[in-house]
Design an enzyme around this catalytic site. Sequence first.
Site: not given
Length: 401
Positions: A113, A91, A377
């Site tokens: 969010e 991220k 991830s």
Amino acid sequence: MRLSDLPREGKFGPFGGRYVPEILVPCLEELERAYLELRGNPRFQEELSRYLVEYAGRPTPLYLARNLTRYVGGARIYLKREDLLHGGAHKLNNALGQALLARWMGKKRLIAETGAGQHGTATAIAGAMLGLEVEVYMGALDADRQRMNLFRMRLLGARVHLVESGSRTLKDAINEALRDWAENVRHTHYLIGSVVGPHPYPMMVRDFQSVIGREIREQVLAAEGKLPDLLVACVGGGSNAMGTFYPFADDEGVEFLGAEGGGEGGRHSASLARGSVGVLHGMRTYLLQDAWGQVRETHSIAPGLDYPAVGPEHALYRELGRAEYVAVEDGEALEAFQLLSRLEGIIPALESAHAIYAAIQRARRMPKHAVVVVTLSGRGDKDLDIAMRALGGRDGLDRDR
């Protein structure tokens, strides 16, 4: 049609677009102009590259999982270690890019969010480092499941708003963030965390995350002397998967496999495998809806996959057959979660465990000379409480195994 040339006029074939209230159109147009200008600005790109290398820890390693490969008995399995990026997940690639873009645009406040809390954490990290105010919207159910990330965001200086409406998950957090943005567009940038939302977000997030696929190309060529046969990634909104796939979009010999949240007992988050076309959060894409177009409640043991839609570029890849998307059930993801931990000493995020399971099933049917790359991830620290509860017992494991 070259997939790498998309979007055109803000759309990925019939998907994407900009389905938003009129009040948001001018700020989306401003954002698109700024991004297209800065994308070609050497000073901006140099600054972003410096932060990615010196602060975030890029490039992340490409690791040959020898024990997992032997266990599977088929293709050679590599892991792209996004779990080793600062913050513990992919991220931060996008958060740093958008936060820096916001600062260049003169914005002082970031809103975001978050579902699993990784994007909220990444936004809080980027905001702290760049001196920007950060507020995060998080579903109350997700906050309960991801208490460590809730604490991390607050520790990093972000103000976290817990959303009690609807299903109390990511969908509802996005709704609240959009309302905030509509009221505060002049000084606020909405830092969307995946390849979803109205144009230009799917394009912009994809571009910031494509550093994953660009590095994979260089690393696998150095290790194997050829491109991978198969790329595998988990898909919620789809940013780590699109960042992995996109740099190979026009390489016909490289197959794509996305792993969605198959849930349990008929409850799931597999919008591509089991959804239909509709409009949600400013985009036309595949989503989970009933016969009247009402969004269905979703479920996945992985909070980051618990979203009822998917990025429009993934919708196009599905439509064209460029990528295959499979639903991995909660129990299967837990199996992969334990397997990777025991075989490789790597505890994956539950989201990533979905991709590991899908990769194992496919690699078993592939020849030994084939190469599979799985984007890991994120790391699994955030999911230990969930896994302990799901696996049963105080520590969730059978000590005699």
